[in-house]
Design an enzyme around this catalytic site. Structure first.
Site, short mmCIF file in Angstrom:
data_model
loop_
_atom_site.label_atom_id
_atom_site.label_comp_id
_atom_site.label_asym_id
_atom_site.label_seq_id
_atom_site.Cartn_x
_atom_site.Cartn_y
_atom_site.Cartn_z
N SER A 175 -9.90 0.83 7.39
CA SER A 175 -9.03 0.19 6.36
C SER A 175 -8.11 -0.87 5.54
O SER A 175 -7.99 -0.64 4.33
CB SER A 175 -8.08 1.52 6.31
OG SER A 175 -8.89 2.72 6.62
N LYS A 220 0.57 -1.26 -0.41
CA LYS A 220 -0.12 0.02 0.41
C LYS A 220 0.56 1.16 -0.45
O LYS A 220 1.60 1.27 0.60
CB LYS A 220 -0.67 -0.31 1.10
CG LYS A 220 -1.20 1.29 0.93
CD LYS A 220 -2.82 1.43 2.55
CE LYS A 220 -3.45 1.87 3.06
NZ LYS A 220 -4.72 2.20 3.86
N SER A 247 -9.43 2.36 2.81
CA SER A 247 -8.33 2.99 2.52
C SER A 247 -7.28 1.85 1.68
O SER A 247 -6.73 2.75 0.20
CB SER A 247 -7.57 4.05 3.09
OG SER A 247 -7.04 2.95 3.77
#
Length: 466
Positions: free
Chosen positions: A178, A76, A154
């Site tokens: 997330s 990420k 996210s």
């Protein structure tokens, strides 16, 4: 196994092939990069390539204790720093300035010691903030199950990549859901470990005053989750989470809740029904299941949300100052969403107000945990309040719901499992929550459900037709 079929294997199986000498890491890397090249133009999960770095790593011998030697992994583009690699945080100004990480965070070092090979960085919302992955600078990540739907966020790019079979595993991070939200939206597996079990860093390195930040992985199998926890977690003694999957699972006391008692947001009927079906499945597996929940859960998200609103301006100002320091100038309109610039210039809470907000949040923890101390083992809830929603919506609580939020505050282990699908064929994730430190029990139960639901055989059409 043929080169073009390696993507179907989980990380554990890929590592086994490498150890047996049946596959070389360079073959796994090449196969994953090939799938990214073919699928990413449609999904937009990967926003930065580390292909050259990956090629070099594939030729370097891993240590004898590297459980996942040669297995490709995506990371990420937030929280996890790898020195010398691009780091954008979903912000165009960082990308355009060519900013690169100046350090390698502890979890990144542990992933590489475990043998993982980083292939690239995945898409995140701007500032890695929000429950849908649609940054202006990079464009939206698209859900492999329906390209017009959100991946949530996210960690949306990571979840989409794993769901499409670009890699078997990807890194993600979770403050208030997330990891779990996008796992549910994209039909993959994740665990938010017990607080402190896995080293974690916030996106900009600022202090985690709420102590909620948690990094881990998204994958397609429970055994991958257990194996990675063994490889990178601060485990106790000789305990092995992977080994616990083979242990008998005694009957558990399990509570299920289908309604949003946290904030009163309506829950889609198919998501509520999925919880009921999960309860039926658990009862068939020999567990004691009742429709019950911690009384302290009622209204908890509203109370927590009010406290977070008090802390938000100060936290946002710190993040924006971090970005400005790295690009060497003040942020302007067009660099980030105007709402962030407004937040930067807004009055921050006074020290006494900050202290009161922290007190209010901490006051939620013990009453919630009392339910587990009273003899309950597991709570089952929806993960999202509805299946993946259309792109272009706000991605706030009215889209995603708030079921994951309190269990970040309490620091409990919580998983999202892709147990069911909607009538439209979209994944429906189920959240299971255990007591602090009972990650192994949670994993054993998840393995039972995986065996019963067989989600690993379920792929979106885009994965199997490309």
């Amino acid at each position: 196994m043929q080169h073009d079929e390696l993507w179907r294997l989980d990380a554990t199986a890929q590592a086994a092939l490498v150890r047996a000498g049946s596959v070389h890491p360079r073959e796994l890397v090449a196969a994953a990069l090939d799938r990214i090249a073919r699928l990413n133009p449609q999904i937009n999960a990967v926003i930065a390539s580390l292909a050259d770095r990956a090629a070099a790593a594939a030729e370097a011998p891993a240590g004898d204790d590297a459980l996942f030697a040669g297995v490709p992994m995506l990371i990420k583009d937030a929280s996890l720093h790898v020195e010398g690699t691009p780091y954008s945080l979903g912000v165009g100004a960082l990308r355009d300035a060519g900013y690169r990480s100046t350090r390698t965070t502890e979890l990144a070092r542990r992933f590489e010691r475990a043998g993982f090979i980083f292939l690239g960085k995945t898409n995140v919302p701007e500032m890695s903030s929000g429950i849908t992955t649609e940054p202006t600078a990079f464009g939206p990540a698209r859900n492999p199950w329906a390209l017009d739907r959100s991946t949530s966020g996210s960690s949306g790019g990571s979840a989409a990549a794993v769901a499409a079979g670009m890699t078997s595993i990807a890194h993600g991070a979770d403050a208030t859901g997330s990891l779990r939200y996008p796992a549910a939206a994209c039909g993959v597996v994740t665990l938010k470990p017990t607080r402190g079990l896995v080293p974690s860093s916030t996106p900009t390195g600022e202090a985690d005053d709420l102590d909620v930040w948690s990094e881990f992985v998204l994958t397609r199998s429970v055994r991958d989750i257990a194996g990675v926890l063994d490889a990178v977690g601060d485990t106790r003694g000789d305990a092995s989470y992977a080994a616990t999957l083979m242990e008998p699972q005694p009957a558990l006391r399990i509570g299920v809740v289908t309604r949003d008692v946290l904030a009163g947001i309506p829950v889609d009927g198919e998501c509520a029904d999925a919880v009921v079906r999960t309860g039926t499945l658990l009862a068939a597996l020999g567990h004691v299941v009742e429709e019950t929940h911690p009384s302290a859960l009622e209204g908890s998200a509203i109370r927590i949300g009010r406290a977070i609103v008090m802390l938000g301006p100060g936290m946002r100002a710190e993040q924006l100052a971090w970005i400005e320091e790295r690009i060497g100038r003040p942020l302007r309109s067009g660099d980030v969403a105007d709402e962030y610039l407004v937040a930067r210039d807004a009055p921050v809470s006074t020290p006494s107000e900050v202290a009161e907000a922290h007190r209010l949040i901490r006051s939620e923890i013990d009453p919630l945990l009392a339910w587990w101390r009273d003899g309950w083992d597991i709570l089952v809830t929806p993960t999202l309040r509805q299946p993946a929603w259309p792109l272009g919506r706000s991605g706030g609580a009215l889209d995603a719901g708030v079921f994951p939020v309190p269990f970040s505050i309490t620091g409990q282990p919580a998983m999202s499992l892709p147990l069911f699908t909607s009538r439209e064929g979209l994944p429906i994730g189920i959240q299971i929550i255990g007591a602090p430190g009972r990650d192994g029990l949670l994993l054993r139960l998840a393995a039972q459900l995986e065996q019963a639901a067989r989600w690993r055989d379920r792929w979106p059409a885009i994965a199997t037709s490309s």
